[in-house]
Design a protein around this motif. Structure first.
Motif, PDB file in Angstrom:
ATOM      1  N   UNK A  33     -12.429   5.694 -32.380  1.00 57.08           N
ATOM      2  CA  UNK A  33     -12.484   4.355 -33.489  1.00 57.08           C
ATOM      3  C   UNK A  33     -10.579   4.214 -32.697  1.00 57.08           C
ATOM      4  N   UNK A  34     -10.096   5.213 -32.669  1.00 61.42           N
ATOM      5  CA  UNK A  34      -8.492   4.733 -32.264  1.00 61.42           C
ATOM      6  C   UNK A  34      -8.455   4.217 -30.872  1.00 61.42           C
ATOM      7  N   UNK A  35      -9.544   4.105 -30.266  1.00 63.06           N
ATOM      8  CA  UNK A  35      -9.083   4.593 -28.406  1.00 63.06           C
ATOM      9  C   UNK A  35     -10.102   2.552 -28.854  1.00 63.06           C
ATOM     10  N   UNK A  36     -10.691   2.726 -29.434  1.00 58.41           N
ATOM     11  CA  UNK A  36     -11.417   0.583 -29.592  1.00 58.41           C
ATOM     12  C   UNK A  36     -10.850  -0.183 -30.115  1.00 58.41           C
ATOM     13  N   UNK A  37     -10.313   0.290 -31.684  1.00 54.72           N
ATOM     14  CA  UNK A  37      -8.651  -0.455 -31.973  1.00 54.72           C
ATOM     15  C   UNK A  37      -7.915  -0.614 -31.093  1.00 54.72           C
ATOM     16  N   UNK A  38      -7.498   0.203 -30.779  1.00 53.44           N
ATOM     17  CA  UNK A  38      -6.102  -0.493 -29.748  1.00 53.44           C
ATOM     18  C   UNK A  38      -6.343  -1.381 -28.440  1.00 53.44           C
ATOM     19  N   UNK A  39      -7.629  -0.717 -27.035  1.00 55.44           N
ATOM     20  CA  UNK A  39      -8.275  -1.376 -27.360  1.00 55.44           C
ATOM     21  C   UNK A  39      -8.164  -3.326 -27.100  1.00 55.44           C
ATOM     22  N   UNK A  40      -8.840  -3.132 -28.368  1.00 56.54           N
ATOM     23  CA  UNK A  40      -9.494  -4.485 -28.500  1.00 56.54           C
ATOM     24  C   UNK A  40      -7.747  -5.377 -28.893  1.00 56.54           C
ATOM     25  N   UNK A  41      -7.008  -4.352 -29.979  1.00 59.50           N
ATOM     26  CA  UNK A  41      -6.239  -5.196 -30.313  1.00 59.50           C
ATOM     27  C   UNK A  41      -5.220  -5.401 -28.578  1.00 59.50           C
ATOM     28  N   UNK A  42      -5.375  -4.772 -27.729  1.00 61.42           N
ATOM     29  CA  UNK A  42      -4.177  -4.857 -26.623  1.00 61.42           C
ATOM     30  C   UNK A  42      -4.972  -6.140 -25.508  1.00 61.42           C
ATOM     31  N   UNK A  43      -6.033  -6.566 -25.565  1.00 59.63           N
ATOM     32  CA  UNK A  43      -6.949  -7.542 -24.819  1.00 59.63           C
ATOM     33  C   UNK A  43      -7.588  -6.068 -23.534  1.00 59.63           C
ATOM     34  N   UNK A  44      -7.339  -5.100 -23.921  1.00 54.60           N
ATOM     35  CA  UNK A  44      -8.208  -4.444 -23.305  1.00 54.60           C
ATOM     36  C   UNK A  44      -9.242  -3.680 -23.230  1.00 54.60           C
ATOM     37  N   UNK A  45     -10.419  -4.394 -24.375  1.00 55.34           N
ATOM     38  CA  UNK A  45     -11.706  -4.278 -24.787  1.00 55.34           C
ATOM     39  C   UNK A  45     -12.697  -3.424 -23.591  1.00 55.34           C
ATOM     40  N   UNK A  46     -12.575  -4.066 -22.135  1.00 56.94           N
ATOM     41  CA  UNK A  46     -12.890  -3.774 -21.646  1.00 56.94           C
ATOM     42  C   UNK A  46     -13.228  -2.276 -20.962  1.00 56.94           C
ATOM     43  N   UNK A  47     -11.903  -1.467 -21.296  1.00 60.74           N
ATOM     44  CA  UNK A  47     -11.395   0.024 -21.011  1.00 60.74           C
ATOM     45  C   UNK A  47     -12.551   0.710 -22.139  1.00 60.74           C
ATOM     46  N   UNK A  48     -13.029  -0.186 -22.807  1.00 58.40           N
ATOM     47  CA  UNK A  48     -14.293   0.930 -23.876  1.00 58.40           C
ATOM     48  C   UNK A  48     -16.327   1.188 -23.335  1.00 58.40           C
ATOM     49  N   UNK A  49     -16.245  -0.079 -22.029  1.00 62.02           N
ATOM     50  CA  UNK A  49     -17.372   0.322 -21.685  1.00 62.02           C
ATOM     51  C   UNK A  49     -17.316   1.702 -20.112  1.00 62.02           C
ATOM     52  N   UNK A  50     -18.830   1.994 -20.733  1.00 60.56           N
ATOM     53  CA  UNK A  50     -19.115   3.402 -19.848  1.00 60.56           C
ATOM     54  C   UNK A  50     -18.860   2.738 -18.459  1.00 60.56           C
ATOM     55  N   UNK A  51     -18.328   3.539 -17.766  1.00 61.00           N
ATOM     56  CA  UNK A  51     -18.711   3.090 -16.580  1.00 61.00           C
ATOM     57  C   UNK A  51     -19.935   3.189 -15.927  1.00 61.00           C
ATOM     58  N   UNK A  52     -20.628   3.886 -16.053  1.00 58.83           N
ATOM     59  CA  UNK A  52     -22.363   3.629 -15.991  1.00 58.83           C
ATOM     60  C   UNK A  52     -22.409   2.888 -15.985  1.00 58.83           C
ATOM     61  N   UNK A  53     -21.880   1.927 -17.007  1.00 60.00           N
ATOM     62  CA  UNK A  53     -22.849   0.126 -17.236  1.00 60.00           C
ATOM     63  C   UNK A  53     -22.418  -0.867 -15.885  1.00 60.00           C
ATOM     64  N   UNK A  54     -21.007  -0.509 -14.709  1.00 54.72           N
ATOM     65  CA  UNK A  54     -20.320  -1.475 -13.694  1.00 54.72           C
ATOM     66  C   UNK A  54     -20.559  -2.680 -14.779  1.00 54.72           C
ATOM     67  N   UNK A  55     -19.937  -2.527 -16.125  1.00 54.93           N
ATOM     68  CA  UNK A  55     -19.672  -4.455 -16.097  1.00 54.93           C
ATOM     69  C   UNK A  55     -20.693  -4.802 -16.674  1.00 54.93           C
ATOM     70  N   UNK A  56     -21.884  -4.532 -16.146  1.00 57.08           N
ATOM     71  CA  UNK A  56     -23.287  -5.526 -16.221  1.00 57.08           C
ATOM     72  C   UNK A  56     -22.751  -6.207 -17.518  1.00 57.08           C
ATOM     73  N   UNK A  57     -23.272  -7.635 -17.803  1.00 57.31           N
ATOM     74  CA  UNK A  57     -23.597  -7.697 -19.022  1.00 57.31           C
ATOM     75  C   UNK A  57     -21.952  -7.698 -19.615  1.00 57.31           C
ATOM     76  N   UNK A  58     -20.835  -8.154 -19.385  1.00 60.26           N
ATOM     77  CA  UNK A  58     -19.727  -7.842 -20.170  1.00 60.26           C
ATOM     78  C   UNK A  58     -19.779  -8.626 -21.388  1.00 60.26           C
ATOM     79  N   UNK A  59     -20.004  -9.940 -21.237  1.00 52.71           N
ATOM     80  CA  UNK A  59     -19.866 -10.724 -22.710  1.00 52.71           C
ATOM     81  C   UNK A  59     -21.084  -9.918 -23.736  1.00 52.71           C
ATOM     82  N   UNK A  60     -21.461  -9.555 -23.356  1.00 51.85           N
ATOM     83  CA  UNK A  60     -22.903  -9.534 -24.295  1.00 51.85           C
ATOM     84  C   UNK A  60     -22.804  -8.158 -24.809  1.00 51.85           C
ATOM     85  N   UNK A  61     -21.799  -7.431 -23.751  1.00 52.34           N
ATOM     86  CA  UNK A  61     -21.257  -6.037 -24.232  1.00 52.34           C
ATOM     87  C   UNK A  61     -20.095  -6.124 -25.430  1.00 52.34           C
ATOM     88  N   UNK A  62     -19.080  -7.206 -24.579  1.00 48.72           N
ATOM     89  CA  UNK A  62     -18.133  -7.100 -25.581  1.00 48.72           C
ATOM     90  C   UNK A  62     -18.394  -7.590 -26.802  1.00 48.72           C
TER      91      UNK A  62
END
Length: 362
Positions: free
Chosen positions: A252-281
């Motif tokens: 939860x700390x990591x998710x919040x900090x990543x979101x606040x810093x504009x780096x929410x993509x760091x939350x995404x599992x590498x196995x997903x390869x950022x497919x459908x990134x907008x939907x994941x966001x």
């Protein structure tokens, strides 16, 4: 634990006895079906008992939950789970087939769900590759449908109180089914919250108002769902240290900090390869809305369903979540420390504000 409140449900003893009798299995038949509860048929173990695979004489596969003899779930809780789940019918809930009693033995017999539980896949470095984003998204939506049924659409209002990855079972098509209603709480339809002196559930998924003060409501399940969404997206357990060196933090700390810093993509599992990134966001955004510290700020499951189904709906900016530093059974001192951490948080910190064209921080 499940508790019946005043009203027609608490008084329907004769109906309950009829239901119980119609659901009772012969103990010897169930024991034979599991090969005398052999380790080779063991599917898993939880706080209340061990679950075994079984095969009835007619060939039907079943899952048998053998309650621990020293389990805190007593005869009343056992009966309650039978009566509660027997009244629930939904494709995203595990179906109870019956129960069996023999001396101190208490068994619950469920439909057999082929693909084990969500945690078996989502937290395993190899097996998680079987869950691409579309499957994970479908799992999230199925959990929403199941919780919405429990909270609003069934003739009873039910708060599960133990929503977590290991209580989400997956069928042969990877459709999610919410399981384990041993801790569920029944409300009459116009009641929405309650209090308890006995805190039960799984720390890390617990809403702070419940873990600290015993206050629970449909929003307690919403909090647990939010944690689960972030786990599904990240592939990390809520209790896992994320990061390196001195920059380690919990999910939860990591998710919040990543979101606040504009780096929410760091939350995404590498196995997903950022497919459908907008939907994941958008799902990260919804997850953060669900784990907000203030109960009032969290959406209902009906609103979550609307958020997932309507992209024209603008999402509010989430406030700082309630943090949980640790996992497993916590001592009173640990809980008091957590209470101090929660008390020191504020919801006024700024976040990256959305633009009209791309509402999710990158």
């Amino acid at each position: 634990m499940f508790e019946a409140d005043d009203g027609e449900y608490a008084d329907a003893d004769e109906d309950e006895i009829t239901i119980v009798e119609s659901f009772q299995f012969n103990f010897d038949i169930v024991r034979a079906a599991t090969n005398d509860f052999s380790n080779s048929n063991k599917l898993g173990q939880g706080g209340f008992g061990v679950v075994y695979r079984g095969k009835l004489p007619d060939g039907q596969m079943i899952a048998v939950k053998r309650l621990l003899k020293d389990s805190s779930q007593g005869d009343v809780e056992f009966k309650n789970e039978v009566l509660l789940v027997a009244k629930l019918q939904h494709r995203n809930l595990v179906r109870l087939l019956g129960f069996s009693l023999e001396g101190s033995e208490r068994l619950l017999i469920y439909e057999f769900v082929t693909n084990k539980s969500l945690d078996y896949f989502i937290f395993d470095p190899t097996r998680k590759a079987q869950l691409n984003w579309q499957k994970r998204y479908d799992i999230i939506r199925g959990i929403v449908r199941g919780l919405l049924y429990l909270h609003e659409d069934s003739r009873l209002r039910i708060i599960h109180r133990d929503i977590k990855a290991s209580n989400i079972l997956l069928d042969d098509e990877m459709n999610p089914k919410i399981s384990d209603f041993g801790l569920a709480r029944l409300f009459v339809i116009d009641q929405s919250e309650g209090n308890t002196d006995q805190i039960v559930g799984t720390y890390g998924y617990m809403a702070p108002e419940y873990a600290m003060h015993g206050q629970f409501s449909v929003k307690s399940d919403v909090f647990s769902f939010g944690v689960l969404v972030l786990e599904i997206i990240s592939g990390h357990k809520n209790s896992t240290n994320i990061g390196h060196g001195n920059d380690v933090e919990y999910l939860l700390s990591f998710a919040w900090r990543s979101w606040r810093e504009g780096k929410a993509q760091n939350m995404i599992d590498a196995a997903l390869n950022n497919i459908s990134a907008n939907e994941i966001m958008r799902c990260i955004h919804i997850g953060l809305l669900c784990v907000q510290e203030n109960v009032v700020d969290r959406p209902t499951m009906a609103t979550v369903a609307l958020m997932l189904n309507s992209y024209s709906l603008t999402l509010s900016i989430p406030s700082k979540p309630a943090y949980f530093y640790g996992s497993g059974t916590r001592s009173l001192q640990d809980m008091e420390l957590w209470a101090g951490n929660i008390g020191s948080t504020t919801s006024g910190e700024s976040v990256n504000h959305a633009s009209n064209t791309d509402p999710y921080p990158r």
